[in-house]
Structure formats: C-alpha cells, structure tokens
Design an enzyme around this catalytic site. Structure first.
Site, mmCIF file in Angstrom:
data_model
loop_
_atom_site.group_PDB
_atom_site.id
_atom_site.type_symbol
_atom_site.label_atom_id
_atom_site.label_comp_id
_atom_site.label_asym_id
_atom_site.label_seq_id
_atom_site.Cartn_x
_atom_site.Cartn_y
_atom_site.Cartn_z
ATOM 1 N N THR A 1 0.675 -1.386 -0.051
ATOM 2 C CA THR A 1 -0.004 0.013 -0.006
ATOM 3 C C THR A 1 0.973 1.263 0.036
ATOM 4 O OG1 THR A 1 -0.202 -0.027 2.670
ATOM 5 C CG2 THR A 1 -1.866 -1.202 1.060
ATOM 6 N N TYR B 1 0.592 1.767 -8.114
ATOM 7 C CA TYR B 1 -0.102 0.868 -7.252
ATOM 8 C C TYR B 1 -1.574 0.469 -7.653
ATOM 9 C CZ TYR B 1 -3.405 0.700 -3.104
ATOM 10 O OH TYR B 1 -4.347 0.323 -2.274
ATOM 11 N N LYS C 1 -3.058 -3.168 -8.250
ATOM 12 C CA LYS C 1 -4.165 -3.658 -7.824
ATOM 13 C C LYS C 1 -5.550 -3.933 -8.641
ATOM 14 C CE LYS C 1 -5.319 -3.630 -3.822
ATOM 15 N NZ LYS C 1 -5.143 -4.793 -2.882
ATOM 16 N N TRP D 1 -9.897 5.485 1.016
ATOM 17 C CA TRP D 1 -9.186 6.263 2.185
ATOM 18 C C TRP D 1 -9.441 5.484 3.512
ATOM 19 C CZ3 TRP D 1 -10.958 12.046 1.140
ATOM 20 C CH2 TRP D 1 -10.420 12.288 -0.235
#
Length: 302
Positions: free
Chosen positions: A65, A128, A132, A154
């Site tokens: 992440t 990223y 994903k 978030w």
C-alpha cells in the site's frame, strides 16, 4: 453452527486484517497470518500454506500500500498485489474454497464527475493502482471461483500508519497544516470494512459473487477530513486526558501544490448502492465513523 469451517486470513497486522480477526469470530475458526508466516512475494510458500491449512474461505486484506514508493518498486507491488491474489485464487479453486479480496478506488482515474459504479471503465494512474487492478483481473479470470472483490477508499483506523494518526501527530507539532482540498472521497474506517465483510458472508450465496464498492457513506476532501479530525479531537481531548493540539490553521491547497511521485485520482467516490442492496447493509456516514474511532476506549491519538 459456524458459517465456515476453516478461514485463512492474511495480513492480520494490517488495518483491515486486525479488525477482521475480531469480526470473523462469528463465521468460524480463523487462521490469521502475518507477513512472517505467509510471505506473499513467495509463490511456493503461498501454495504450501494454503494446502496445509485447507481453508474453505480465504480472506485477503494483505497488500502493498506504499502508493508513492510503488513507483520505484513496481515488481514488488505487482508481486504482492497481483501475483499473490492470482495464486490464492488458483489454490482456492482447487480446494473448492471461496476468496474475499480487497481492492481500491485507485483502479479509476478520477475524472468522472459522479461516484464510480462497479461497471465503470477502469484506468489506473499509478503503479499501485495498476497492480491492484491486475489482482482483481486475475481473480475474475479463475472460472467459477466463488469470490468477493471489495473496492474501498481512504482507509484509516485507530492503529497503524494512516491519515487520521498522521494528522493528529502533525497537529500536535505544528501551528499550520497544508492539506489537499481538490481530491474527493469517502474516508472509510477499517472496522466498517471488517464488519460489513462479516455481515456479507453471513448472507452469502454463490449467486452474489462479484465486485462491489464498500466505503463509508458521504464524501469530503482530504482537507475536510483533516478539519473534522481536529474538530472531533478538540471535543474529546480534555475529558480523555489527551494532549492539546498546537495547530491553529489548516490551509486548503491543490494537488498541484503538493506533488507526489504517484498521481492520485481527483474523484475517489465509490457508489456503494450495489453492496447495500445485495447484502442489505446500510453504511454509516464517514463523520459518524470518525467519531466512533475517537471514542473507542482503546484509541490512543499519538
């Protein structure tokens, strides 16, 4: 009677994984593993662990992440976010097991004027986001695999490294903060995700397989979220014996004022109507969840 006999949970030390360890207790016996017990960069190790545990459901909140760092570590990001979910999906299929996997608003480019629905075209801007999305696609490519892919946004919580804790730390050190105001989304408590996941699995049948958007309801900017964090903290700190904050002003800035290695979507809003309808779940407003986090007896601000 337990809904599942054997649950394999990855990433137990992460924000969502930590909360899932508690909410999954209503579903069955969970084998919760951290990075030292399950190295998601090691394909052989993944297969070995899954075959040894023989779960009838795999829940995978583990992920790479570090959004900005991924720009310089694409191979590692793809290993954890794309290859590992692909292997978990393959092994789940062999066992006749189900897979739950978590994805992100970063699979979209953020140019849509309204909240994204599950069928909108993806167009990730960052390594990223691309990693994903590749993980999502790998899972969907395993034919007839019962699965849930839950896109969220978030994510924050009372522990670990996240926006809430960062803002409180900076607000205790500085009189002025500068926070981006032109990125919009829904701050989502990790416990909200974990509780909604458990609820969905209690109401699970294979006809519900697919991709869903799962966030707290409502929307704000990062600037608005920062303001709310400080406001809610100020209401509690004296009664809780927390230190006073030093910050006196939170300045709204634009994305261009705060350049980062990885581009962010301007619109991170995810429409959660499908999840709410299919699983009969009403998602709480982001501000109410923020209050719950700060009021949690175990919460420590800094």
């Amino acid at each position: 009677m337990a809904r599942f006999k054997n649950i394999l949970l990855t990433g137990v030390n992460g924000q969502v994984g930590h909360e899932l360890q508690h909410t999954l207790s209503v579903l069955g016996h969970a084998v919760a593993l951290d990075r030292s017990q399950l190295d998601l960069t090691d394909v052989t190790a993944i297969r070995s662990v899954v075959r040894a545990i023989k779960p009838d459901i795999i829940i995978n909140p583990a992920a790479y992440t570090a959004v900005d760092k991924a720009e310089s570590e694409p191979e590692l990001a793809f290993a954890i976010n794309a290859t590992a979910p692909a292997v978990l999906a393959e092994e789940a299929k062999k066992l006749g097991a189900m897979l739950v996997h978590y994805s992100t608003d970063y699979v979209f480019d953020g140019t849509k004027s309204a909240a994204y629905v599950e069928t909108d075209a993806t167009n990730p801007l960052s390594i990223y986001g691309k990693s994903k999305l590749a993980g999502e696609e790998a899972i969907r490519e395993v034919n007839n695999l019962p699965h849930l892919i839950l896109r969220t946004s978030w994510v924050y919580g009372g522990r670990g490294k996240n926006f809430l804790r960062t803002i409180l730390r900076l607000a205790s050190e500085r009189e002025q903060l500068r926070v981006v105001s032109d990125q919009i989304g829904a701050p989502t408590w990790s416990r909200t995700i974990a509780e909604a996941t458990a609820s969905a699995l209690l109401n699970w049948d294979e006809g519900k397989s697919g991709t869903y958007h799962l966030t707290n309801s409502g929307e704000t900017s990062w600037h608005g979220f920062a303001q709310a964090i400080v406001e809610e903290y100020q209401l509690l700190h004296k009664a809780r014996g927390w230190p006073a904050l030093k910050v006196s002003n939170i300045e709204a800035i634009t994305t261009s004022d705060y350049p980062t290695p990885a581009p962010r979507p301007g619109n991170s809003r995810l429409n959660g109507a499908k999840f709410s309808s299919v699983f009969s779940e009403v998602m709480s407003d982001w501000r109410e969840s923020l209050k719950e986090v700060l009021n949690d007896p175990e919460f420590r601000p800094i």
